[in-house]
Design an enzyme around this catalytic site. Structure first.
Site, mmCIF file in Angstrom:
data_model
loop_
_atom_site.group_PDB
_atom_site.id
_atom_site.type_symbol
_atom_site.label_atom_id
_atom_site.label_comp_id
_atom_site.label_asym_id
_atom_site.label_seq_id
_atom_site.Cartn_x
_atom_site.Cartn_y
_atom_site.Cartn_z
ATOM 1 N N THR A 61 5.091 0.341 0.320
ATOM 2 C CA THR A 61 5.321 0.942 -0.883
ATOM 3 C C THR A 61 6.901 1.377 -1.083
ATOM 4 O O THR A 61 7.282 1.676 0.031
ATOM 5 C CB THR A 61 4.178 1.865 -1.268
ATOM 6 O OG1 THR A 61 4.595 3.218 -0.418
ATOM 7 C CG2 THR A 61 2.946 1.455 -1.207
ATOM 8 N N CYS A 107 2.200 -2.659 -1.818
ATOM 9 C CA CYS A 107 1.187 -1.968 -2.695
ATOM 10 C C CYS A 107 -0.252 -2.493 -2.812
ATOM 11 O O CYS A 107 -0.531 -3.084 -3.659
ATOM 12 C CB CYS A 107 1.753 -1.958 -4.271
ATOM 13 S SG CYS A 107 1.210 -0.429 -5.088
ATOM 14 N N CYS A 149 0.267 5.623 -3.552
ATOM 15 C CA CYS A 149 -0.281 4.490 -4.221
ATOM 16 C C CYS A 149 -0.811 5.217 -5.541
ATOM 17 O O CYS A 149 -2.028 5.705 -5.622
ATOM 18 C CB CYS A 149 -1.066 3.770 -3.934
ATOM 19 S SG CYS A 149 -1.576 2.340 -4.504
#
Length: 554
Positions: free
Chosen positions: A452, A307, A486
């Site tokens: 992610t 991330c 994100c």
């Protein structure tokens, strides 16, 4: 000098010095084997100096150097032949003794049970579990160590592992699937940013592991220490082998806290925190609430990291909280990033820069955190210069540190890894590039996508489909396009929703009139706060592939 005995006639030690040789002779050793190459360290004595002292003491010496990670079959054969020719007590040494112990272990694999070899090495302070596939070559010893074999074996029970297990069972409930992971708790890591902002309670981001593993999947509560893909097996930390027909590798990555001098010791006190740890995210919220002004540092290490937006998320939410309490004007907020840009996909940078300016954030690129002194509240950054590198020390009142990240050691040391240590996969099919019955997904793979949970959600159906194609259930392959997401929490109640695929191409999930991810949005915040957590627990981990169905070859 610390000598440890592996057998009555063979011992190992760390680096010895010429002055030690007399004591070695007095202890009854007839021969010394040097397994450390000359010149490996500046303070290392030359082999010839030790040889000269040994000659005076009447001890024979032999030079059989082993480079780190250089235990090839030729060296093992040469070492075994040397031991066969030496009948008296022998001492072998290298930097720590581990290379010498490893050579011994690999030469006696047919004469001693593998478990006994590992136990003796462990008593000498050396963990040789990763050598078990070579120690227990196919034959009687290995057969005795095989605990089970499965149609599908999954290494790792994080988001990727549970999701792919659920996706497989949704396609074929009769599959024989086992998942290997030692953890007792499964975490929803995307929620830790919200914990650090005081929006989520920590308990909202965790579940007991046994409650999230899909029914019908056998759980093996152990740690994988190495892979033996040439013989379709993995080795567990208890020394047992587990066989497989198809292997899925998704153990996540390693947060390398120790790569920053002093960071591990500083965490959780003196204003040092990180949302990358479940136990520390509440401390972030506490620090933000108590902050009355001063210098607040937020750091981002070199890529790749999980991330990539998370270091900024913590900063923006902290600044928003301070603005609401009218203390932002008393804050010197600095973002120290090892990278050269604020965010890797340029389309989202303008919106982020508006918040950088509004919060008065000082952006400092090309700066890598290398040391933290919690007691003195100082952080040291390495900065590249035309002449090399300089170190800058910065005092702080609050530090949100993000550690460097790497592939787990057992991946790095495996034949599945690329030259950088990451799991080497085809970026579209997620097949291992070397082994057709091995797949990878999640943070550990070397595909150029964002690391992610959203990426894992898209990857799991691709792996499930292609694994079943390996089993003859499908004729056409599925492809992953590199999708990642994100949600950049720029203030409490607003998010810049970055969605993109390979090459940084935008990949919005919603029509622009409804949600333009390039602009801060309340709808995106609602998605992050209310929709994504239940989608994770009750969708992704249950094999429900809403908006995640894989693209299939035409």
């Amino acid at each position: 000098m610390r000598i440890t005995h592996l057998t009555g006639k063979f011992s190992v030690s760390p680096q010895i010095h010429p002055a030690d040789v007399a004591a070695i002779a007095a202890a009854g050793y007839d021969a010394i084997i040097c397994n450390r190459p000359d010149g490996e360290a500046a303070d290392q004595p030359d082999y010839r100096d030790i040889q000269a002292s040994a000659l005076t003491a009447g001890i024979r010496t032999f030079y059989l150097p082993v480079e780190p990670n250089g235990l090839n079959d030729q060296l093992v054969t040469a070492f075994g032949s040397l031991l066969d020719d030496l009948h008296g007590p022998v001492l072998a040494y290298c930097r720590s003794g581990k290379r010498s112990a490893s050579l011994w272990a690999l030469t006696c694999g047919q004469a001693m049970p593998p478990q006994e070899i590992l136990a003796r090495a462990a008593r000498a302070g050396h963990d040789l579990a990763t050598l078990l596939p070579r120690i227990a070559a196919p034959g009687p010893w290995r057969e005795a160590l095989i605990s089970s074999s499965h149609q599908v074996l999954i290494s790792g029970a994080g988001a990727a592992g549970i999701a792919v297990a659920a996706s497989l069972l949704a396609r074929d409930a009769a599959l024989d699937i086992a998942i290997v992971d030692p953890a007792d708790t499964h975490y929803y890591q995307p929620g830790w940013t919200m914990v650090g902002a005081g929006v989520f309670h920590p308990a909202q981001t965790m579940r007991p592991m046994d409650t999230v593993i899909p029914a019908g999947v056998r759980r093996i509560k152990a740690k994988v220490v190495c892979f033996d893909p040439d013989h379709n097996a993995v080795v567990l930390d208890n020394g047992q082998f587990v066989g497989y027909d198809q292997l899925v590798v998704c153990p996540g990555l390693t947060l390398d806290w120790d790569a920053v001098d002093g960071l591990r010791a500083a965490l959780g006190s003196n204003g040092v925190t990180s949302n990358y740890d479940y136990k520390l995210a509440p401390y972030t919220a506490e620090l933000v609430e108590r902050f009355q002004g001063g210098t607040a540092l937020f750091t981002q290490p070199p890529m790749p990291i999980k991330c990539a937006g998370a270091p900024q998320k913590a900063m923006y939410l902290s600044c928003d909280a301070w603005r609401r309490r009218s203390v932002l004007g008393k804050a010197d907020v600095q973002f120290h990033s090892a990278g050269a840009v604020l965010f890797g996909v340029a389309d989202y940078v303008p919106a982020l820069m508006e918040y950088v300016r509004a919060y008065g954030i000082d952006l400092r690129f090309g700066r890598r955190l290398v040391a933290v002194d919690g007691a003195s509240r100082s952080a040291t950054f390495a900065v590249a210069t035309p002449d090399g590198e300089r170190h800058d020390e910065v005092r702080f009142d609050m530090l949100h540190a993000v550690p460097p990240q790497r592939a787990p050691d057992f991946i790095r040391a495996s034949p599945l890894a690329d030259s950088a240590g990451w799991l080497d996969v085809d970026p579209a099919t997620l097949h291992s590039k070397r082994y057709p019955n091995v797949f990878g997904l999640g943070d550990v793979i070397n595909a150029p996508n964002a690391k992610t949970a959203a990426a894992a959600r898209k990857q799991a159906p691709v792996v499930a489909h292609n694994l079943l194609a390996n089993l003859g259930r499908h004729a056409r392959a599925a492809h992953y396009d590199g999708y990642g997401s994100c949600p950049l929490t720029v203030e409490r109640g607003r998010i810049v929703l970055a969605e993109f695929r390979y090459g940084g191409k935008l990949a919005p999930s919603f029509p622009r009139w409804l949600l333009d991810g390039r602009k801060p949005s309340r709808l995106a915040w609602l998605l992050k706060e209310r929709i994504l957590p239940p989608l994770y627990w009750h969708g992704m981990l249950k094999g429900r592939e809403w908006m995640a169905s894989p693209a299939i070859d035409a």
